[in-house]
Enzyme design. Structure first.
Site, short mmCIF file in Angstrom:
data_model
loop_
_atom_site.label_atom_id
_atom_site.label_comp_id
_atom_site.label_asym_id
_atom_site.label_seq_id
_atom_site.Cartn_x
_atom_site.Cartn_y
_atom_site.Cartn_z
N ARG A 132 0.75 -1.09 0.16
CA ARG A 132 -0.20 -0.16 0.11
C ARG A 132 1.03 1.27 0.10
O ARG A 132 0.46 2.33 -0.58
CB ARG A 132 -0.89 -0.11 1.10
CG ARG A 132 -2.21 -1.09 1.27
CD ARG A 132 -2.82 -1.00 2.33
NE ARG A 132 -3.86 0.30 2.30
CZ ARG A 132 -4.32 0.60 3.41
NH1 ARG A 132 -4.47 -0.32 4.52
NH2 ARG A 132 -5.25 1.61 3.32
N TYR A 146 -9.16 14.03 -6.31
CA TYR A 146 -9.63 15.00 -5.41
C TYR A 146 -8.96 15.49 -4.51
O TYR A 146 -8.32 14.33 -3.73
CB TYR A 146 -11.25 15.02 -5.13
CG TYR A 146 -11.49 13.79 -4.20
CD1 TYR A 146 -11.54 13.94 -3.08
CD2 TYR A 146 -11.65 12.57 -5.15
CE1 TYR A 146 -11.79 12.70 -2.27
CE2 TYR A 146 -12.04 11.47 -4.14
CZ TYR A 146 -12.15 11.77 -2.73
OH TYR A 146 -12.24 10.68 -1.83
N PRO A 147 -8.67 16.63 -4.16
CA PRO A 147 -7.76 16.99 -2.77
C PRO A 147 -9.03 17.30 -1.84
O PRO A 147 -10.23 17.65 -2.03
CB PRO A 147 -7.27 18.34 -3.10
CG PRO A 147 -8.21 18.99 -4.20
CD PRO A 147 -8.99 17.93 -4.92
N HIS A 173 -15.10 4.52 8.95
CA HIS A 173 -14.86 5.14 7.65
C HIS A 173 -14.32 4.09 6.56
O HIS A 173 -14.70 3.89 5.34
CB HIS A 173 -14.13 6.36 7.81
CG HIS A 173 -14.14 7.40 6.43
ND1 HIS A 173 -15.29 8.04 5.97
CD2 HIS A 173 -13.16 7.69 5.68
CE1 HIS A 173 -14.99 8.77 4.78
NE2 HIS A 173 -13.59 8.34 4.81
N GLN A 186 -8.02 2.90 -4.02
CA GLN A 186 -7.61 4.24 -3.47
C GLN A 186 -6.17 4.42 -2.97
O GLN A 186 -5.66 3.53 -2.51
CB GLN A 186 -8.60 4.41 -2.32
CG GLN A 186 -8.57 5.67 -1.67
CD GLN A 186 -9.44 5.80 -0.46
OE1 GLN A 186 -9.21 5.10 0.68
NE2 GLN A 186 -10.40 6.47 -0.56
N SER A 224 -16.84 12.36 7.00
CA SER A 224 -17.14 13.26 5.71
C SER A 224 -18.07 14.16 5.91
O SER A 224 -17.95 15.31 5.75
CB SER A 224 -17.42 12.50 4.55
OG SER A 224 -16.32 11.77 4.11
#
Length: 250
Positions: A132, A146-147, A173, A186, A224
């Site tokens: 990873r 995206y930031p 999450h 990701q 989020s």
């Protein structure tokens, strides 16, 4: 340590997203011979990047970007910032670069948070962790970048929460992300001190709807919903030598 102690993070390869727009007027005004020379030089450079990946000294991915924000993105992972600087300089000296502009770029380092760990173990000795931190970028059909920041606003200040509160929320999450295993890859780039945002997130998928689904589902998670701040999203399609040449045909 204070109750809201800083989290220790693990870092891997440095990352550089080089977004480019093509000056189509200038490109079309060039002769066929000039365009061919520029493309041949670019493809030769891409092959050197691929060779670097074959030696496990980094990774590279090239995608076409939709919308008005950019036309292309070259994403690089390398062991040092010096190598990323050299890549930028070499690219800017190519004939092809003269037909492009750079509306946006992003610098970060591959990061894993250590909210969930095994005390007493060296995490970098774990093959799963190393994969990873030093990933080979998947050449899947689509990319989304995206930031983002964690909010520091009145009562919703992520950095004033205790370690235990953050651990519990990040564990929840993370479960959402793991539910997309095999469908979304990701890569989190930590960019505190490197760029304008705190993280740069890059997602890969073979079905672009997976981007919509995972981002939407995560919006309902407290991490989020309460604490996430997001910048522009840039999405696109994989390019190889053949499709890159086709894209630039005039």
């Amino acid at each position: 340590m204070s109750a809201n102690e800083a989290l220790l993070t693990l870092e891997g390869w440095y990352t550089y997203h080089n977004f480019r727009t093509i000056n189509w007027e200038k490109w079309k005004a060039a002769s066929a011979a000039e365009r061919k020379e520029a493309l041949d030089e670019l493809n030769a450079l891409i092959r050197t990047w691929e060779a670097n990946e074959g030696e496990n000294q980094g990774s590279t991915a090239v995608y076409s970007i939709l919308g008005h924000k950019a036309d292309l993105v070259f994403m690089f992972l390398r062991p040092t910032m010096q190598e990323l600087d050299e890549i930028k300089t070499v690219f800017n000296k190519t004939r092809f670069a003269a037909y492009t502009e750079a509306p946006y770029s992003y610098v970060s380092v591959v990061e894993l948070s250590n909210y969930v760990n095994s005390p007493g173990e060296d995490p970098k000795a774990n093959p799963h962790v190393r994969d990873r931190l030093y990933p080979i970028l998947p050449k899947w059909e689509h990319i989304c970048f995206y930031p983002m920041n964690k909010k520091r606003d009145l009562q919703d200040n992520w950095y004033m929460l205790s370690m235990q509160e953050r651990q519990e929320m990040m564990r929840s999450h993370g479960l959402i992300g793991r539910s997309y295993a095999g469908r979304v890859k990701q890569i989190i780039g930590g960019s505190v001190g490197f760029d304008d945002w705190e993280w740069g997130v890059t997602l890969f998928a073979n079905d672009p709807l997976e981007f919509k689904h995972i981002v939407y589902e995560m919006r309902f998670d407290e991490v989020s919903a309460r604490f996430g701040e997001f910048g522009n999203f840039l999405v696109g399609n994989i390019l190889n030598e053949e499709t890159l040449v086709k894209k630039l045909e005039v």
